[in-house]
Enzyme design. Structure first.
Site, mmCIF file in Angstrom:
data_model
loop_
_atom_site.group_PDB
_atom_site.id
_atom_site.type_symbol
_atom_site.label_atom_id
_atom_site.label_comp_id
_atom_site.label_asym_id
_atom_site.label_seq_id
_atom_site.Cartn_x
_atom_site.Cartn_y
_atom_site.Cartn_z
ATOM 1 N N ASN A 108 45.109 -43.818 61.431
ATOM 2 C CA ASN A 108 44.369 -42.881 60.589
ATOM 3 C C ASN A 108 44.122 -41.589 61.366
ATOM 4 O OD1 ASN A 108 42.701 -42.059 58.323
ATOM 5 N ND2 ASN A 108 40.927 -42.431 59.630
ATOM 6 N N HIS A 110 41.357 -38.372 61.797
ATOM 7 C CA HIS A 110 39.968 -38.035 61.517
ATOM 8 C C HIS A 110 39.673 -36.640 62.076
ATOM 9 C CE1 HIS A 110 35.784 -38.830 60.621
ATOM 10 N NE2 HIS A 110 35.492 -38.264 61.774
ATOM 11 N N SER A 137 41.239 -36.475 65.844
ATOM 12 C CA SER A 137 41.577 -37.748 66.493
ATOM 13 C C SER A 137 42.522 -38.546 65.609
ATOM 14 C CB SER A 137 40.319 -38.601 66.704
ATOM 15 O OG SER A 137 39.317 -37.882 67.386
ATOM 16 N N ASP A 146 36.374 -45.590 61.311
ATOM 17 C CA ASP A 146 36.547 -44.493 62.289
ATOM 18 C C ASP A 146 36.274 -44.960 63.722
ATOM 19 O OD1 ASP A 146 37.105 -42.745 60.185
ATOM 20 O OD2 ASP A 146 35.026 -42.114 59.990
HETATM 21 C C1 GRF Z 1 41.935 -34.644 56.673
HETATM 22 O O1 GRF Z 1 40.980 -33.756 57.180
HETATM 23 C C2 GRF Z 1 41.899 -35.938 57.435
HETATM 24 O O2 GRF Z 1 41.525 -35.793 58.769
HETATM 25 C C3 GRF Z 1 40.867 -36.726 56.699
HETATM 26 O O3 GRF Z 1 41.055 -36.394 55.343
HETATM 27 C C4 GRF Z 1 41.607 -35.088 55.258
HETATM 28 C C5 GRF Z 1 42.817 -35.162 54.381
HETATM 29 O O4 GRF Z 1 43.320 -33.903 54.056
HETATM 30 N N1 GRF Z 1 40.999 -38.143 56.970
HETATM 31 P P1 GRF Z 1 44.712 -33.759 53.294
HETATM 32 O O5 GRF Z 1 44.602 -34.589 52.024
HETATM 33 O O6 GRF Z 1 45.788 -34.289 54.204
HETATM 34 O O7 GRF Z 1 44.888 -32.320 53.004
#
Ligand code: GRF
Length: 190
Positions: A108, A110, A137, A146
């Site tokens: 994932n 974050h 991250s 997370d």
């Molecule tokens: C990103 O900021 C990611 O870190 C978080 O959700 C957001 C997704 O953005 N988990 P996108 O849909 O890829 O534009």
């Protein structure tokens, strides 16, 4: 043989798009048999289709339980022989059915320097806390939201004239570079 990855997204899909572009250009040496969304109208699915990738989507509400929903996902992953699940703005907490089937094979991204600023509003939280730097991250997904082992992190400076919007933009731009790098790292190790 090339590894197979599936990308999961619920929303806008800018990370999904960055990853698919990296796959198309050969920067990520993997195949993407499908992209999945739990939201049939997600912008992410439009982006995937526009780039010529296959999509799959179903809502949790179509199943009686989260377990059944995740079992359907696992069936899909196994059918396509997926090696790695890449969450890119997938807005559901991964439950035990999917976690157990894909142990150490779900990652994932974050938008903060974990373990700081967990949760859904990480960029805003770092900005409002007056941090001088935040970041991005990429981590393995475990039952602790997370909280799994970190694969790669990159700092993003918070400038004195930043607005939340300008900071968000820079954090996202960093994500689009970092996630493909992290995916390559994981694929090399596996
Ligand atoms: C990103 O900021 C990611 O870190 C978080 O959700 C957001 C997704 O953005 N988990 P996108 O849909 O890829 O534009």
């Amino acid at each position: 043989m090339k590894k197979k990855i599936a990308i999961f997204a619920s929303g806008n899909g800018t990370n999904l798009e960055a990853i698919l572009e990296a796959v198309k250009s050969g920067k990520i040496k993997a195949e993407v048999p499908f992209c999945f969304s739990d939201k049939p109208d997600a912008r992410a699915l439009e982006r995937a289709r526009r780039l010529g990738f296959h999509t799959e989507t179903f809502r949790i509400q179509m199943f009686g339980s989260k377990e059944k929903y995740e079992q359907a996902i696992v069936t899909l992953l196994e059918k396509h022989k997926i090696d790695l699940v890449v969450l890119a703005g997938y807005m559901k907490i991964v439950g035990p059915t999917l976690l157990d089937a894909y142990k150490n094979r779900i990652i994932n991204i974050h938008p903060a320097l974990l373990p700081a600023f967990k949760g859904a509003t990480a960029i805003k939280d770092a900005f409002e806390a007056g941090e001088k730097e935040t970041g991005v991250s990429v981590h393995y997904v475990t039952e602790e939201v997370d909280g799994g082992p970190i694969i790669l992190q990159r700092k993003v400076e918070v400038k004195s004239d930043d607005t939340l919007e300008s900071l968000e933009q820079r954090v996202h731009e960093t994500e689009w570079v970092l996630y493909p790098e992290a995916i390559n790292l994981v694929l090399e190790k596996s």
